[in-house]
Design an enzyme around this catalytic site. Structure first.
Site, PDB file in Angstrom:
ATOM      1  CG  ASP A 189      -7.913 -13.254 -12.523  1.00 17.88           C
ATOM      2  OD1 ASP A 189      -8.751 -13.943 -13.113  1.00 17.88           O
ATOM      3  OD2 ASP A 189      -7.421 -13.555 -11.412  1.00 17.88           O
TER       4      ASP A 189
ATOM      5  CG  ASP B 236      -1.644   1.231   1.502  1.00 15.76           C
ATOM      6  OD1 ASP B 236      -1.899   1.957   0.527  1.00 15.76           O
ATOM      7  OD2 ASP B 236      -1.981   1.496   2.677  1.00 15.76           O
TER       8      ASP B 236
ATOM      9  CG  ASP C   5      -6.038   2.835   0.736  1.00 15.81           C
ATOM     10  OD1 ASP C   5      -5.032   2.079   0.798  1.00 15.81           O
ATOM     11  OD2 ASP C   5      -6.748   2.911  -0.281  1.00 15.81           O
TER      12      ASP C   5
ATOM     13  CG  ASP D  90     -12.582 -15.994 -11.925  1.00 14.30           C
ATOM     14  OD1 ASP D  90     -11.860 -16.485 -11.054  1.00 14.30           O
ATOM     15  OD2 ASP D  90     -13.802 -15.759 -11.746  1.00 14.30           O
TER      16      ASP D  90
ATOM     17  CG  HIS E 158      -6.791 -15.790  -5.448  1.00 17.81           C
ATOM     18  ND1 HIS E 158      -6.346 -16.505  -6.549  1.00 17.81           N
ATOM     19  CD2 HIS E 158      -8.098 -15.554  -5.665  1.00 17.81           C
ATOM     20  CE1 HIS E 158      -7.352 -16.687  -7.375  1.00 17.81           C
ATOM     21  NE2 HIS E 158      -8.423 -16.109  -6.872  1.00 17.81           N
ATOM     22  CG  ASP E 159      -9.657 -18.925  -5.087  1.00 18.54           C
ATOM     23  OD1 ASP E 159     -10.034 -17.857  -4.585  1.00 18.54           O
ATOM     24  OD2 ASP E 159      -9.769 -19.184  -6.300  1.00 18.54           O
TER      25      ASP E 159
ATOM     26  CG  ASP F 277      -1.389   1.458  -3.668  1.00 18.76           C
ATOM     27  OD1 ASP F 277      -0.206   1.212  -3.966  1.00 18.76           O
ATOM     28  OD2 ASP F 277      -1.723   2.135  -2.673  1.00 18.76           O
TER      29      ASP F 277
ATOM     30  CD  GLU G 215     -10.747 -20.577 -10.751  1.00 14.67           C
ATOM     31  OE1 GLU G 215     -10.528 -20.659  -9.550  1.00 14.67           O
ATOM     32  OE2 GLU G 215     -11.683 -19.914 -11.231  1.00 14.67           O
TER      33      GLU G 215
END
Ligand code: GLC
Length: 578
Positions: free
Chosen positions: A128, A51, A55, A230, A350-351, A59, A284
């Site tokens: 993605d 970041d 925030d 995806d 990430h899953d 990013d 995927e």
């Protein structure tokens, strides 16, 4: 003409005829060279990487700041999870504008700079593409739900309520498990395989398909190098919505994956997009069986470049896994793709929960050794390796205890569903603690400061307490760290094409602790020996294997006498073969 001239002429003619072979014929072997086979892909979950505007959310400027770090890993491509405009019901997997950057992540100017910075460093970018569904806040859906006559109506799947209730469809994220959501505005139900805010796009509508190809071309024209599609195996649907047998949701892949015209759509996408750019493509999920997987990726079919199959990553369950099963699955997939097609090699994304917590051993003593060993596996198999950010450090699960600590819609709605059905909530939480996707989404651990150098503000998901010791700064200055080893391993793969293209053969398949295999190409070979256990492990390798130099060793030294050796817990060694 003398004999020699004739021979030379014949040879020249033969070579010319080889060159004239149609592309598909030349490229059906495993060894045809492609950049995407040689790629080492680093997956970045942008929300959690770095970041820069304070925030608490990562990013694109943060990625730009860390490009030299990414380059230093030795990876050659980055797969970015979605960065498009999104209300973030599912952290960007609910896209409300496919041609814009999510405000949290920055601007299109940032994107252009990031891409330029990657290309200056010879790093490719894989985007993605989330087009099984959009966000319900996408303009298409707003139009679609506004009236039954709207030109966008058939961009999505609708079931008019006067026909009664639609045949049951299972939703992966819905708190009641129901994929149909009633919308009173037009007295109809819309379909959402994921959350209610992720309505499924109607791929049977040619206009939808054209919109998607235009979006992909927009990004390809910007210079991106590939696409990850995806949940795409679910995209095609039978729009008569037949009833499925009771309990189908237990094997929903059989009913949802690779339906109808999916392959025609991929071939169309290939004609419209892939064939026009030097981009790689991966979807995927690889369907229900090897036949599906081959139909997706065999080169002569002109669909996708590589299969991303789940059987390997799915081996680890909340209560563990067996090495025998692991070896069997990876060996079976390799042999099914030994002649044709190409695979992705991964054990995390990430899953999933963290690599070392699921497949290795995240205790203080064994975390680093087992992380090194698992990275050796990923980077020494045949197929394109995918390394999930943080796994190069051996980052671990955070292990939340209570449901209010989670941010992931799958976890939160899964909890509501168990409660709603009167299920065992305690068991659900216990399993979630080890398997939740949020385990893999905690912020990158850059240093030992309060927020791990990820942000100056409280991050959207807590940093793992162990960032005090497990972080980039500490590992960069330690030649024996997981990170330093990771860099050596990527270098080894890049220096030796046989680790990309070479044949794979398992050795001593029944060994209870060790996974050993050879990789061979053009008369050269290597032997990979991995101890998957927390104990010393002895192995007597066949005398036919003539062991040469040690190419890499994750531990100091090796106890060895000829072809007999004892590996320390989680030790990984690669030998050259003479
Ligand atoms: C894919 C993504 C996952 C997302 C889902 C819905 O499985 O990998 O993160 O939640 O699709 O888009």
């Amino acid at each position: 003409m003398n004999k020699l001239t004739t021979l030379l002429l014949l040879l020249a003619l033969f070579l010319a005829s080889c060159q004239q072979q149609p592309e598909s014929q030349q490229q059906t072997t495993q060894t045809s060279q492609k950049w995407w086979k040689e790629a080492i892909i680093y997956q970045i979950y942008p929300r959690s990487f770095k970041d820069t505007d304070g925030d608490g959310v990562g990013d694109l400027k943060g990625i730009i700041e860390k490009l030299d770090y990414i380059k230093s890993l030795g990876v050659t491509a980055v797969w970015l999870n979605p960065i498009y405009s999104s209300p973030n019901d599912d952290n960007g997997y609910d896209v409300s504008d496919y041609r814009n950057i999510m405000a949290d992540f920055g601007t299109m100017e940032d994107f252009d700079l990031m891409l330029k910075g990657m290309h200056e460093r010879d790093i490719k970018l894989i985007m993605d593409v989330v087009v099984n569904h959009s966000s319900d806040e996408h303009e298409w859906f707003k139009q679609s739900r506004s009236s039954r006559e709207n030109p966008y109506r058939h961009y999505y799947h609708w079931w008019p309520a006067e026909k009664g209730e639609p045949p049951y469809r299972y939703s992966l994220f819905d708190e009641k498990g129901d994929a149909w959501k009633y919308d009173s505005l037009t007295n109809a139900y819309y379909l959402h395989y994921f959350s209610q805010k992720q309505p499924d796009l109607n791929w049977e509508n040619p206009k939808v398909r054209q919109e998607v190809y235009d979006i992909m071309k927009f990004w390809a024209d910007k210079g991106v190098d590939g696409f990850r599609l995806d949940a795409f195996q679910f995209a095609a649907k039978d729009t008569t919505y037949p009833a499925f047998p009771e309990g189908f949701e237990k094997n929903f892949i059989d009913y949802y994956a690779m339906q109808g015209n999916l392959h025609e759509y991929l071939q169309e996408m290939h004609r419209e997009v892939f064939s026009k750019y030097d981009v790689m493509s991966v979807a995927e999920g690889a369907g229900r069986n090897f036949e599906d997987a081959h139909n997706l990726v065999d080169e002569d079919r002109n669909e996708l470049n590589m299969a991303y199959a789940f059987e390997g990553v799915d081996i680890a369950k909340p209560d563990g896994y067996s090495l025998g099963h692991f070896k069997e699955v990876f060996t079976r997939w390799d042999s099914a793709f030994a002649e044709k097609g190409w695979l992705s090699i991964f054990l995390a994304n990430h899953d999933q929960a963290r690599l070392v917590s699921r497949f290795g051993n995240d205790s203080t003593v064994f975390r680093a050794p087992s992380a090194k060993m698992l990275n050796t596996f990923i980077l020494s198999m045949r197929g394109t390796p995918y390394c999930y950010f943080g796994d190069e450090l051996g980052m671990t699960n955070i292990g939340f205890e209570t449901i209010d600590q989670y941010q992931d819609i799958a976890a939160i709605n899964g909890y509501k569903k168990v409660k709603h059905q009167g299920g065992d909530v305690e068991k659900y939480l216990k399993d979630l603690k080890v398997s939740s996707r949020d385990n893999g989404r905690t912020p990158m651990q850059w240093n030992d400061s309060e927020y791990a150098g990820f942000s100056t503000a409280k991050p959207w998901l807590p940093v793992n307490e162990n960032h005090k010791t497990i972080n980039v700064a500490a590992q960069e200055s330690d030649p024996n760290s997981v990170l330093s080893y990771f860099k050596k391993m990527t270098q080894l793969r890049k220096d030796h094409p046989l680790l990309v293209y070479g044949d794979y053969e398992i050795i001593e398949p029944e060994h209870p602790q060790i996974y050993a295999y050879t990789r061979k190409l053009d008369g050269k070979g290597m032997l990979v020996v991995l101890n998957f256990s927390a104990y010393d492990a002895g192995i007597q390798l066949p005398a036919t294997l003539l062991l040469g130099d040690i190419m890499i060793n994750s531990e100091p030294g090796l106890e060895r006498r000829g072809n007999a050796m004892t590996l320390r817990p989680y030790q990984a060694v690669i030998f050259a073969l003479n």
